[in-house]
Design an enzyme around this catalytic site. Structure first.
Site, PDB file in Angstrom:
ATOM      1  N   ARG A 116      66.879 141.874  61.561  1.00 60.09           N
ATOM      2  CA  ARG A 116      65.604 141.827  60.853  1.00 60.09           C
ATOM      3  C   ARG A 116      65.745 142.900  59.797  1.00 60.09           C
ATOM      4  O   ARG A 116      66.531 143.814  59.954  1.00 60.09           O
ATOM      5  CB  ARG A 116      64.460 142.260  61.762  1.00 60.09           C
ATOM      6  CG  ARG A 116      64.272 141.364  62.936  1.00 60.09           C
ATOM      7  CD  ARG A 116      63.205 141.952  63.832  1.00 60.09           C
ATOM      8  NE  ARG A 116      62.923 140.961  64.866  1.00 60.09           N
ATOM      9  CZ  ARG A 116      61.764 140.824  65.475  1.00 60.09           C
ATOM     10  NH1 ARG A 116      60.766 141.632  65.155  1.00 60.09           N
ATOM     11  NH2 ARG A 116      61.586 139.900  66.391  1.00 60.09           N
TER      12      ARG A 116
ATOM     13  N   ASP B  93      62.820 145.337  57.627  1.00 53.62           N
ATOM     14  CA  ASP B  93      61.379 145.451  57.446  1.00 53.62           C
ATOM     15  C   ASP B  93      60.951 145.102  56.032  1.00 53.62           C
ATOM     16  O   ASP B  93      61.758 145.060  55.106  1.00 53.62           O
ATOM     17  CB  ASP B  93      60.942 146.891  57.736  1.00 53.62           C
ATOM     18  CG  ASP B  93      60.881 147.158  59.218  1.00 53.62           C
ATOM     19  OD1 ASP B  93      60.837 146.193  59.992  1.00 53.62           O
ATOM     20  OD2 ASP B  93      60.888 148.343  59.595  1.00 53.62           O
TER      21      ASP B  93
ATOM     22  N   ARG C  78      65.117 155.491  59.265  1.00 52.03           N
ATOM     23  CA  ARG C  78      64.015 156.131  58.533  1.00 52.03           C
ATOM     24  C   ARG C  78      63.508 157.389  59.241  1.00 52.03           C
ATOM     25  O   ARG C  78      63.078 158.341  58.590  1.00 52.03           O
ATOM     26  CB  ARG C  78      62.897 155.113  58.316  1.00 52.03           C
ATOM     27  CG  ARG C  78      63.339 154.032  57.334  1.00 52.03           C
ATOM     28  CD  ARG C  78      62.617 152.707  57.527  1.00 52.03           C
ATOM     29  NE  ARG C  78      61.212 152.826  57.160  1.00 52.03           N
ATOM     30  CZ  ARG C  78      60.377 151.788  57.104  1.00 52.03           C
ATOM     31  NH1 ARG C  78      60.808 150.564  57.385  1.00 52.03           N
ATOM     32  NH2 ARG C  78      59.132 151.964  56.757  1.00 52.03           N
TER      33      ARG C  78
END
Lengths: 245, 245
Positions: free
Chosen positions: A51, A53, A198
């Protein structure tokens, strides 16, 4: 006869809700599957390596799909690119063994996170960087990053509530380069938990401004407590660079 | 008392019809003058160091304006940035002598032109590069560029129909750097004719693909004939980097 096609994709994630198909959102997978349906006349399920984001970019996203088509594997990229919007580009297309799975077979990934480190925000490149004003000590951040190298349980560096079988991951390298006002974090690992890159970079920024010592990165890791680590930085500085098989 | 303010501006030219005010077009000058009118309550004429064409970017555009305001010169950038759209950012503001003129006093300018040199077009950075597919020989382009260094009449390298007192300009340096798929041309001169940088790089691409020899750049220069040179490349690869006083 059915063939398994592998694509290498570059995309600018600014206008997408990430890779994965969702209701009521435009995603890269959705756009690509629509193009493949136009090309082949068939409903095609594309398998992505990851995936990503909303707002995250990719230079080397990998996906695969199985279909019957007479278009030669190395040429299908031209046909797809002709129908894609200009923020998604297929860099390569090839045929792979029928059992190749772009997510399950991945053994290593490289992400970059780019900071614009100056007082004024970005006009140029503003969709590809995170603006951080305070001066950063690169050497301190490098020292802090070294505690993350190796195999660890990264509970402190993942979004709370994300479900996963194990929080053990291996980080092979974290390189930090400065070029003019840009600071680029280059992180390679065997896999990453949700928001892990992150949060790692957010924590290293805390080290870089002197809010915490390099050694506290080790303590955070051992604490296995998300609240000890730094903030999860915004999506636009993040880019999936490369997938290894 | 009236003060002369100098601003250093970074802007993403993608959505602007260049710097200079025009009827029926959104330009950087227009946006900036509207912001300054809001801030000061006065009609302010901003003097730019250069026109820049539609779609051209700037990292170090300089402008100046004379007004009465109690905002301290070094702080006015914050007030302006608060009101600007996010594709224009003031990097610095200062007071300069009342007779400083950002265009007339300029003695040297540096532009860059950036090529994405690979088969596939750009998704990431697509507004900041010109996509050129065919492989380029950097050494040949460097050799060709050397004939342009120095003081010459650049008639062959300017847009036909552009009026100017003299076509004599001095080029101090042309550096060509390759980084992954990107090739960046860095050109410094005492001034540039209309479209001159874009035609110079277009001509060097002809050299880089072997369509002409490095030595033909000299012949083109001596011919003083626009039709002998290469094409004028599109705006989006061009960026005004620095102005010297």
């Amino acid at each position: 006869m059915k063939k398994n096609f592998k694509l290498v994709i570059e995309y600018d994630g600014t206008n997408y809700a990430g890779w994965q198909r969702q209701n009521n959102a435009i995603t890269v997978q959705k756009i690509l599957e629509e193009v493949l349906e136009k090309l082949t006349g068939r409903n095609i399920n594309v398998i992505g390596c990851s995936r990503t984001d909303s707002g995250v970019h990719a230079r080397g996203f990998i996906c695969n799909f199985v279909t019957e088509t007479t278009i030669p594997p190395s040429k299908i990229k031209y046909a797809i690119n002709n129908l894609l919007p200009n923020d998604i580009v297929i860099l390569d297309s090839s045929e792979v063994p029928i059992n190749f799975h772009s997510r399950y077979n991945c053994i290593k990934k490289t992400y970059t996170y780019t900071i614009l480190n100056r007082e004024e925000p970005a006009a140029i490149n503003r969709n590809y960087v995170y603006h951080f004003k305070r001066p950063l000590d690169i050497d301190l951040m490098k020292k802090g990053s070294e505690f993350l190298i190796g195999t660890h349980e990264f509970d402190s560096f993942r979004k709370i509530g994300s479900s996963v079988k194990t929080t053990t991951r291996t980080i092979y390298s974290i390189d930090i380069e400065k070029q003019e006002y840009y600071i680029k974090f280059n992180i390679t690992g065997n896999g990453f938990l949700y928001n892990m890159v992150r949060i790692i970079v957010g924590t290293l920024l805390d080290v870089g401004v002197g809010k915490m010592t390099p050694e506290s990165v080790k303590e955070i890791l051992l604490a296995k407590d998300r609240s000890k680590a730094g903030m999860s930085l915004p999506a636009q500085g993040l880019c999936l660079e490369k997938i290894y098989y």
